[in-house]
Design a protein around this motif. Structure first.
Motif, PDB file in Angstrom:
ATOM      1  N   ASP B 199      23.244  -3.645 -14.994  1.00  0.00           N
ATOM      2  CA  ASP B 199      24.348  -2.683 -15.112  1.00  0.00           C
ATOM      3  C   ASP B 199      25.597  -3.216 -14.438  1.00  0.00           C
ATOM      4  OD1 ASP B 199      22.563   0.508 -14.906  1.00  0.00           O
ATOM      5  OD2 ASP B 199      22.873  -0.944 -16.522  1.00  0.00           O
ATOM      6  N   LEU B 200      25.380  -3.831 -13.287  1.00  0.00           N
ATOM      7  CA  LEU B 200      26.535  -4.368 -12.571  1.00  0.00           C
ATOM      8  C   LEU B 200      27.207  -5.454 -13.399  1.00  0.00           C
ATOM      9  CD1 LEU B 200      28.220  -4.476  -9.987  1.00  0.00           C
ATOM     10  CD2 LEU B 200      26.704  -6.284  -9.194  1.00  0.00           C
ATOM     11  N   LYS B 201      26.388  -6.285 -14.018  1.00  0.00           N
ATOM     12  CA  LYS B 201      26.963  -7.345 -14.842  1.00  0.00           C
ATOM     13  C   LYS B 201      27.759  -6.757 -15.993  1.00  0.00           C
ATOM     14  CE  LYS B 201      23.445 -10.767 -13.726  1.00  0.00           C
ATOM     15  NZ  LYS B 201      22.286 -11.555 -14.209  1.00  0.00           N
ATOM     16  N   ASP B 202      27.201  -5.723 -16.607  1.00  0.00           N
ATOM     17  CA  ASP B 202      27.939  -5.060 -17.676  1.00  0.00           C
ATOM     18  C   ASP B 202      29.247  -4.495 -17.143  1.00  0.00           C
ATOM     19  OD1 ASP B 202      25.002  -3.694 -19.351  1.00  0.00           O
ATOM     20  OD2 ASP B 202      25.948  -5.673 -19.410  1.00  0.00           O
ATOM     21  N   PHE B 203      29.152  -3.932 -15.948  1.00  0.00           N
ATOM     22  CA  PHE B 203      30.357  -3.376 -15.339  1.00  0.00           C
ATOM     23  C   PHE B 203      31.391  -4.470 -15.118  1.00  0.00           C
ATOM     24  CE2 PHE B 203      33.070  -0.988 -12.665  1.00  0.00           C
ATOM     25  CZ  PHE B 203      33.414  -1.807 -11.609  1.00  0.00           C
ATOM     26  N   LEU B 204      30.929  -5.591 -14.575  1.00  0.00           N
ATOM     27  CA  LEU B 204      31.866  -6.680 -14.319  1.00  0.00           C
ATOM     28  C   LEU B 204      32.509  -7.141 -15.622  1.00  0.00           C
ATOM     29  CD1 LEU B 204      29.822  -8.725 -11.701  1.00  0.00           C
ATOM     30  CD2 LEU B 204      31.880  -7.396 -11.284  1.00  0.00           C
ATOM     31  N   ARG B 310      33.049 -11.766  -8.614  1.00  0.00           N
ATOM     32  CA  ARG B 310      34.458 -11.394  -8.682  1.00  0.00           C
ATOM     33  C   ARG B 310      35.350 -12.588  -8.371  1.00  0.00           C
ATOM     34  NH1 ARG B 310      36.746  -8.000 -11.530  1.00  0.00           N
ATOM     35  NH2 ARG B 310      38.055  -6.853 -10.082  1.00  0.00           N
ATOM     36  N   LYS B 311      34.874 -13.447  -7.476  1.00  0.00           N
ATOM     37  CA  LYS B 311      35.672 -14.650  -7.220  1.00  0.00           C
ATOM     38  C   LYS B 311      35.733 -15.518  -8.464  1.00  0.00           C
ATOM     39  CE  LYS B 311      35.374 -15.116  -2.219  1.00  0.00           C
ATOM     40  NZ  LYS B 311      34.885 -15.909  -1.075  1.00  0.00           N
ATOM     41  N   TYR B 334      49.221 -12.670 -18.490  1.00  0.00           N
ATOM     42  CA  TYR B 334      48.747 -13.318 -17.265  1.00  0.00           C
ATOM     43  C   TYR B 334      48.845 -12.358 -16.087  1.00  0.00           C
ATOM     44  CZ  TYR B 334      48.535 -16.943 -13.633  1.00  0.00           C
ATOM     45  OH  TYR B 334      48.213 -17.711 -12.549  1.00  0.00           O
ATOM     46  N   PHE B 335      50.008 -11.730 -15.956  1.00  0.00           N
ATOM     47  CA  PHE B 335      50.233 -10.837 -14.817  1.00  0.00           C
ATOM     48  C   PHE B 335      49.385  -9.582 -14.908  1.00  0.00           C
ATOM     49  CE2 PHE B 335      53.066 -13.316 -12.686  1.00  0.00           C
ATOM     50  CZ  PHE B 335      54.238 -13.598 -13.351  1.00  0.00           C
ATOM     51  N   THR B 336      49.282  -8.998 -16.099  1.00  0.00           N
ATOM     52  CA  THR B 336      48.541  -7.743 -16.214  1.00  0.00           C
ATOM     53  C   THR B 336      47.076  -7.954 -15.891  1.00  0.00           C
ATOM     54  OG1 THR B 336      48.313  -8.104 -18.593  1.00  0.00           O
ATOM     55  CG2 THR B 336      50.105  -6.692 -17.867  1.00  0.00           C
ATOM     56  N   GLN B 337      46.544  -9.121 -16.254  1.00  0.00           N
ATOM     57  CA  GLN B 337      45.146  -9.387 -15.922  1.00  0.00           C
ATOM     58  C   GLN B 337      44.956  -9.478 -14.421  1.00  0.00           C
ATOM     59  OE1 GLN B 337      43.112 -12.498 -18.012  1.00  0.00           O
ATOM     60  NE2 GLN B 337      44.162 -12.045 -19.923  1.00  0.00           N
ATOM     61  N   ILE B 338      45.885 -10.148 -13.757  1.00  0.00           N
ATOM     62  CA  ILE B 338      45.775 -10.293 -12.302  1.00  0.00           C
ATOM     63  C   ILE B 338      45.905  -8.935 -11.629  1.00  0.00           C
ATOM     64  CG2 ILE B 338      46.867 -11.284 -10.267  1.00  0.00           C
ATOM     65  CD1 ILE B 338      47.673 -13.661 -12.062  1.00  0.00           C
ATOM     66  N   VAL B 339      46.898  -8.161 -12.070  1.00  0.00           N
ATOM     67  CA  VAL B 339      47.085  -6.836 -11.484  1.00  0.00           C
ATOM     68  C   VAL B 339      45.836  -6.002 -11.702  1.00  0.00           C
ATOM     69  CG1 VAL B 339      48.354  -4.675 -11.681  1.00  0.00           C
ATOM     70  CG2 VAL B 339      49.585  -6.835 -11.666  1.00  0.00           C
ATOM     71  N   GLY B 340      45.309  -6.044 -12.927  1.00  0.00           N
ATOM     72  CA  GLY B 340      44.105  -5.282 -13.224  1.00  0.00           C
ATOM     73  C   GLY B 340      42.965  -5.655 -12.304  1.00  0.00           C
ATOM     74  N   PHE B 341      42.819  -6.949 -12.072  1.00  0.00           N
ATOM     75  CA  PHE B 341      41.757  -7.417 -11.187  1.00  0.00           C
ATOM     76  C   PHE B 341      41.888  -6.800  -9.807  1.00  0.00           C
ATOM     77  CE2 PHE B 341      38.596 -10.491  -9.890  1.00  0.00           C
ATOM     78  CZ  PHE B 341      38.824 -10.603  -8.534  1.00  0.00           C
ATOM     79  N   PHE B 342      43.086  -6.875  -9.237  1.00  0.00           N
ATOM     80  CA  PHE B 342      43.247  -6.431  -7.850  1.00  0.00           C
ATOM     81  C   PHE B 342      43.303  -4.920  -7.721  1.00  0.00           C
ATOM     82  CE2 PHE B 342      43.287 -10.095  -5.255  1.00  0.00           C
ATOM     83  CZ  PHE B 342      43.640 -11.131  -6.083  1.00  0.00           C
TER      84      PHE B 342
END
Lengths: 212, 804
Positions: B199-204, B310-311, B334-342
Motif C-alpha cells: 500500500d505504501l508503495k502504491d501511495f508513493l 522519497r529520496k 519541473y517546478f511543480t513537481q518539486i513543489v508537489g514533492f515538498f
C-alpha cells in the motif's frame, strides 16, 4: 604613374528618385545588392575597369540624385558625360512617363554626340508591373536608344547593359582608339581578367523583398 | 564385697530396662534390648530371671481379678443364652422383610440407575459447556481477525492478534486447534507487513503521479495570495502617493482598482476550486502503515524505507528533462513537481509522529536546493530569449514564495535570481542589439518630413525634441534627425521597462532597482548601441549621406539622455532628491560615435579624391600647356563643391574639418604625384599645366565652399605646392638659396629635398635636348645653372641630414 587601363569613359545615371539607380551601380561595381531605401543626395560615383573588344576601359559612373531639389547640382555633370543611362521603374508608370523630361535635359545639357541607353529596372517585380516590356521597347526605338529591362535584385542584364553603353561610347570614339588596339593586345593582362571574371556572382534571392 | 557390689549395680539397670520395654513402642525396643547384651557378659541371664519373676507376679494379680469377677461373668452368659432365641426370631423376620424390600425395591433400583445415568450425562454436558465457553471467545476472536484481514483493517487485526495471544490463548492453550491458530499468527503478521508495504508503495507512486497537480495548486495559491497583496499595496500607495499628476493619478488609480477587482473576482471564483493536498492524494495508506509498523514494533524499518524511497523520488524529480530549457512549460513542470514533492513531505511532517522530522526535510530540501540551483544555472545559460528568462524568473519567484510559505529556506534561490538577472540583461542586450541593427537597417537617413500638426505631435510624443524655431515654421517642414532617432529612444525606454520587469518581486529597494537600471542602461548605451553605431559607421558601403545624418542623429540622442535619466527616476518611484550613485554614460557613446562618423567622412571623402587622382593623365613631357586645367581635376573640384553644397545641414565644425581634410589630402596627393620616384622626367610645359590645376584648387579654397573659415585659412592647405611651383616657374633660385632658413623667406615652405627631386627631373629633361642645346647659348647657360643649383641643394639636403 603606371595606368592600369587604356581609356577612361564617364557614364551618367539619371532618372526619377527611387527607380534604383544606386542599386544598379552597386550591383555592377561590387556585385552586391542592398535592399536599402537611402536616397542619393547630390552626386556620387564609382569606378570599374572592364574589357571591351580587347580594350581595357576604365569607366567612372556618376550616380545622381533624382529628387528635384538636387537638379541644379546634377546638371553640371551632364556636360562631362560620354554615356548616359536613362532609368525608369517598371512598377512605376510615373517614372516611365518622366523619361521624356530626362531626355529633354540630356538634349539641353549633354554634349552633342553623347550615347544613351534606356533601362527599365526592377524587372523582378512582375506582380507590380505597370509598364509593359513593349512600351519600353517602343520608347527606346522612338529615341533611337538600346533598351534593357534589368533587375539589380536578381542581377538581370546588369553587366549586359553597362557593357553595351560602354561599347556605344567606344564606337563613337573609334578613330581615336584605333591606334591603341594593337598596343593593348600586347599588354593584355589575361590573369587579371580571368580573376575578375571568375568572381562569384551573388546569389539571387528571389524571395527577398526588393526596395529598388 | 566385690560380687555384692556388682550385683547391686545390675538390678536397677534391669528394672529400668523393663520399665522402658513396658512404656516404649515396640518399634523402639531394639535399642533397649541391645543395651542388655552390650553390658556384662551374664547380664541377660539375670535379666531373664528378673523377667520370669515379673511374669509370675502379673499372673497372680490376674487370678485374683478373675476370681473377683467370676459371678458377674456367669450371669452375663445366662442372659446371652436367652437373647439367642429372640435373635433367631428376629433374624427370620429381618430376612423376610429384606426379601420383601428387595422385591418391592426392584423398580426403585431400576429408576435409580436411570437417574444416575441422567446425572452423569448432565455433568458431562455441564463440563462440555464450560469448556466450550472457554473456547468460543477464542474462535470468535479468530473469526474476527479473519474478517478484519479480509476487510483490510490491518491495524485492528493486529490489535486482535495481540488480545488473542495475551488474553485468550492462555485459557485454552491445551487444545490442539489453539496451537494451530497460534502457529498462523506470525505469518499473518508478515502478510500484514507486506500488504502495508505494498500500500505504501502504491501511495508513493500516487504522490509521484500527483506531484504535478499538488505543486501546481500550491503555486497557484501562492500566486493569488501575492497578487492580492500587491493589489492592496498598490491601492495603499496610491492613496498616499506624492508627485502624482491628476491624469496619471486617475489612470493609475483606475488601473489599481481594476487589478484589485479582478483579483477579488478570481479569488471568489477559485474559492470553489481551491484544493488542499488532502483532496488530491489519499494519505491514509501512510497513516495505516505507520500504525501497523508501530504496532509491530518495526517503526525504524518503515521510516527507513519511506525516507529512502522519497529520496529516490526526490532525485528523480530533481533530474530535469534535457529539453526543459526550451520552453517555459518545461520549467513549470519541473517546478511543480518539486513543489508537489515538498508539500507532501510537509504534510506528512505535520500529521505523523516521527515518520519525517524537520531535520530530515531540511536536509532533503538543502540537497534539493543545491541540485535545483545547479540545474537552473546550467539550463538557463542556454536561454537566448529574454521573454523566456523573464518567465523563468517569475516562475522561480512563485516557486520560492510557495516553498517559503511551507517553511523552507529559499535565500539561495533569490541569490540565484540575481545571477539569472545578469543573464537576463545579457539576453536583453543581445535582443536589443538586433533591434538597433534593424532600426539602422530600415532608416533612410533623411530628415523626418512632417506634413501636418498631427504628424508633428506624433514625433514629439515619441522623442523629446525641443526647437521653438522649428515649431513656428509652417508645414511642410522637417525634423533634423532621421526616423531612427525616435525609434532608438523608444527602444531604450522599452529596454528599461524590460530590465525593470525582472526586478519585480525580488524584494529590492527602489534605490537599488534604480541603480541596477542605470547600470543596465549604461551597458546598453556604452556597449550595444555604441557597437551598433560603430559597425554601422564602418560598413563598407555606407555613404556620405548616411554618415552626415548619423552625426546629426547622435547629437540629438545625446541631448535626450537627460530625459532618460528622468524616465528611470520616475518609473522607480524614488525621491527626486536622491543622489544617484550611477549616472548614465550614454553621452560618451554618442560623442564617440560622432567622432567615428566624422573620421569616416574624412576617410571616404579622401578615398573619392584618391579615385579622381588616379584618373590623372598628365603628359609629363609636353612642350606647352594647353591653357586649361585638367579634366579629371575639374571633375574633382566639381564633386567636392557638390558635396559641400549638399551637406548644408552638417554641423559647422564637421563641415569645416571635412573641407580642410579634403584640401590637405588633395594637396598631399598632388605633391606626391609630382615627386613620385617612378616619374623620371618633367618638362617645364608639364609644370605649367600642373600649375593651372593647382590654381583651380586655390580658387576652390578661396570660394568658401563651407562657411566659417577665417580669411585664407583653407588656402593654406595648398601653400606648399604654391611656393614650390612659384620657385620653379619664376626660376627664383638665387632668392631661395640666399634666404634659406630665414623666417621671412618668400619660399619658406619649400623643402630642399622636394626642390632637389623636382629639379633633377627637369635636369634629365634638359639633357635629352643636348644636341639642340649646343646650338643655343641660353640653353647652355640654363644647363650650367641647373647643375650649380643641384649641387647647392644637395649641400642643403646633406646639411639637413647631419642636423637631424
Amino acid at each position: 604613374m603606371a595606368k592600369q587601363y587604356d581609356v577612361l569613359f564617364r557614364l551618367l545615371l539619371i532618372g526619377d528618385s527611387g527607380v534604383g539607380k544606386t542599386c544598379l551601380l552597386c550591383r555592377f561595381t561590387d556585385n552586391e545588392f542592398h535592399s536599402s531605401h537611402i536616397s542619393t543626395i547630390g552626386v556620387d560615383f564609382k569606378m570599374k575597369t572592364i574589357e571591351v573588344d580587347g580594350i581595357k576601359v576604365r569607366i567612372q559612373i556618376w550616380d545622381t540624385a533624382g529628387q528635384e531639389r538636387y537638379q541644379t547640382i546634377t546638371k553640371q555633370y551632364y556636360r562631362r558625360a560620354q554615356g548616359i543611362f536613362l532609368v525608369y521603374d517598371i512598377s512605376s508608370e510615373r517614372s516611365y512617363q518622366h523619361i521624356m523630361k530626362w531626355v529633354s535635359d540630356v538634349d539641353e545639357y549633354a554634349p552633342e554626340g553623347v550615347q544613351k541607353i534606356l533601362i527599365g529596372n526592377k524587372a523582378d517585380e512582375e506582380q507590380k508591373r505597370q509598364v509593359g516590356r513593349e512600351q519600353g521597347q517602343q520608347l527606346a526605338k522612338e529615341y533611337g536608344m538600346d533598351f534593357y529591362e534589368t533587375s539589380a535584385c536578381t542581377n538581370l542584364n546588369i553587366k549586359e547593359s553597362f557593357t553595351r553603353l560602354t561599347e556605344l561610347v567606344l564606337q563613337a570614339h573609334r578613330k581615336e582608339l584605333d591606334g591603341l588596339r594593337t598596343c593593348a593586345s600586347n599588354e593584355l593582362a589575361l590573369a587579371e581578367l580571368e580573376e575578375d571574371e571568375g568572381k562569384t556572382e551573388g546569389p539571387a534571392n528571389s524571395s527577398k523583398t526588393c526596395w529598388c | 564385697m566385690a560380687e555384692s557390689g556388682e550385683a547391686l549395680g545390675t538390678v536397677p539397670e534391669h528394672e529400668r530396662i523393663l520399665q522402658e520395654i513396658e512404656s516404649t513402642d515396640t518399634a523402639c525396643v531394639g535399642p533397649t534390648l541391645r543395651s542388655v547384651y552390650d553390658g556384662q557378659p551374664n547380664a541377660h541371664k539375670k535379666f531373664m530371671e528378673k523377667l520370669d519373676a515379673c511374669i509370675r507376679n502379673h499372673d497372680k494379680e490376674i487370678e485374683k481379678m478373675c476370681n473377683f469377677h467370676h459371678q458377674g461373668f456367669v450371669d452375663a452368659i445366662t442372659e446371652l443364652l436367652k437373647v439367642r432365641a429372640d435373635a433367631e426370631k428376629l433374624k427370620v423376620q429381618v430376612t423376610d422383610t429384606n426379601r420383601r424390600f428387595q422385591d418391592a425395591g426392584k423398580e426403585v433400583i431400576e429408576q435409580t440407575e436411570d437417574i444416575i445415568r441422567c446425572r452423569i450425562q448432565q455433568r458431562n454436558i455441564t463440563t462440555v459447556v464450560e469448556k466450550l465457553q472457554l473456547c468460543l471467545p477464542v474462535l470468535e476472536m479468530y473469526s474476527k481477525l479473519k474478517e478484519q484481514m479480509s476487510m483490510q483493517r490491518y491495524y485492528s487485526a493486529l490489535k486482535t492478534m495481540e488480545q488473542l495471544e495475551n488474553v485468550y490463548f492462555p485459557r485454552v492453550s491445551q487444545y490442539r486447534f489453539c496451537q494451530l491458530m497460534m502457529d498462523t499468527l506470525p505469518k499473518l503478521r508478515e502478510d500484514i507487513k507486506d500488504i502495508s508495504m505494498s500500500d505504501l508503495k502504491d501511495f508513493l507512486e500516487s504522490i509521484r503521479k500527483h506531484s504535478d497537480k499538488i505543486g501546481e495548486t500550491a503555486m497557484k495559491q501562492a500566486q493569488q495570495q501575492k497578487s492580492f497583496s500587491i493589489a492592496v499595496q498598490k491601492q495603499t500607495n496610491m492613496r498616499f502617493g506624492k508627485n502624482m499628476h491628476v491624469n496619471n493619478d486617475r489612470t493609475l488609480e483606475e488601473k489599481s482598482d481594476i487589478i484589485l477587482k479582478h483579483t477579488l473576482e478570481e479569488e471568489a471564483e477559485n474559492d470553489e476550486e481551491v484544493l488542499t493536498v488532502q483532496d488530491l492524494v489519499d494519505f491514509s495508506p501512510v497513516y495505516r502503515c505507520s500504525h501497523i509498523y508501530s504496532a509491530l514494533g518495526d517503526e525504524e524499518t518503515f521510516e527507513n524505507y519511506y525516507r529512502k524511497q522519497r529520496k529516490k523520488q526526490a532525485r528523480l524529480v530533481l533530474q530535469p528533462q534535457s529539453s526543459v530549457h526550451e520552453t517555459v512549460d518545461g520549467y513549470r513542470r519541473y517546478f511543480t513537481q518539486i513543489v508537489g514533492f515538498f508539500v507532501v513531505e510537509d504534510h506528512i511532517l505535520h500529521v505523523t509522529q516521527g515518520l519525517v522530522t524537520r531535520a530530515y526535510t531540511d536536509e532533503l530540501w538543502n540537497m534539493a536546493l543545491s541540485k535545483i540551483i545547479a540545474v537552473l544555472r546550467a539550463h538557463s545559460s542556454y536561454c537566448t530569449d529574454p521573454d523566456l528568462v523573464l518567465e523563468l524568473k517569475n516562475l522561480i519567484v512563485i516557486f520560492a514564495d510557495t516553498l517559503q510559505g511551507y517553511g523552507f529556506s529559499v535565500n539561495r534561490l533569490f541569490d540565484l535570481l540575481f545571477e539569472i538577472r545578469d543573464q537576463y540583461n545579457e539576453t536583453l542586450l543581445k535582443k536589443w542589439a538586433g533591434i538597433f541593427r534593424d532600426i539602422f537597417e530600415e532608416d533612410n537617413y533623411s530628415p523626418i518630413p512632417i506634413g501636418s500638426e498631427e504628424e508633428y505631435k506624433m514625433v514629439i510624443s515619441k522623442f523629446p525634441f525641443q526647437d521653438p524655431d522649428l515649431e513656428k515654421q509652417s508645414f511642410p517642414k522637417k525634423f533634423p534627425m532621421s526616423q531612427s532617432v525616435p525609434l532608438i529612444y523608444i527602444q531604450v525606454k522599452e529596454f528599461i521597462y524590460a530590465s525593470l520587469k525582472f526586478s519585480e518581486s525580488l524584494h529590492r529597494s527602489s534605490t537599488e532597482i534604480d541603480d541596477m537600471l542605470r547600470k543596465s542602461t549604461n551597458l546598453l548605451l556604452t556597449r550595444i548601441l555604441s557597437s551598433c553605431l560603430l559597425n554601422l559607421i564602418r560598413k563598407p558601403h555606407i555613404g556620405l549621406t548616411e554618415l552626415v545624418q548619423i552625426i546629426i542623429n547622435t547629437t540629438h540622442l545625446e541631448q535626450a539622455c537627460k530625459y532618460l535619466e528622468d524616465f528611470i527616476t520616475n518609473i522607480t518611484n524614488i525621491s527626486q532628491e536622491t543622489v544617484h550613485t550611477t549616472r548614465l554614460y550614454g553621452l560618451s557613446t554618442f560623442k564617440d560615435a560622432r567622432h567615428a562618423a566624422e573620421g569616416e567622412i574624412y576617410t571616404k571623402l579622401n578615398q573619392k579624391i584618391d579615385e579622381f587622382v588616379q584618373l590623372a593623365d598628365y603628359d609629363w613631357t609636353m612642350a606647352e600647356s594647353d591653357g586649361r586645367a585638367s579634366g579629371y581635376l575639374m571633375d574633382l573640384i566639381n564633386f567636392l563643391r557638390s558635396i559641400f553644397q549638399v551637406f548644408t545641414h552638417l554641423p559647422g565644425k564637421v563641415a569645416q574639418t571635412a573641407c580642410m581634410s579634403a584640401c590637405q589630402h588633395l594637396s598631399t596627393s598632388l605633391m606626391q604625384m609630382l615627386l613620385d620616384s617612378e616619374l623620371k622626367q618633367i618638362s617645364m610645359g608639364a609644370v605649367q599645366q600642373f600649375n593651372l590645376d593647382v590654381i583651380q584648387c586655390e580658387l576652390f579654397a578661396s570660394s568658401e565652399p563651407v562657411p566659417g573659415f577665417q580669411g585664407d585659412t583653407l588656402q593654406l592647405a595648398f601653400i606648399d605646392l604654391r611656393q614650390l611651383l612659384d620657385l620653379f616657374m619664376v626660376w627664383d633660385w638665387s632668392t631661395y638659396l640666399a634666404d634659406y632658413g630665414q623666417p621671412a623667406s618668400k619660399y619658406l615652405r619649400v623643402n630642399p629635398h622636394a626642390a632637389l627631386t623636382l629639379l633633377e627631373k627637369m635636369k634629365d629633361t634638359s639633357k635629352k635636348n643636348n644636341i639642340f642645346a649646343q646650338f643655343r647659348k641660353n640653353d647652355r647657360d640654363r644647363q650650367k645653372l641647373i647643375e650649380t643649383v643641384v649641387k647647392q641643394l644637395r649641400g642643403l639636403v646633406t646639411g639637413m641630414s647631419q642636423h637631424m
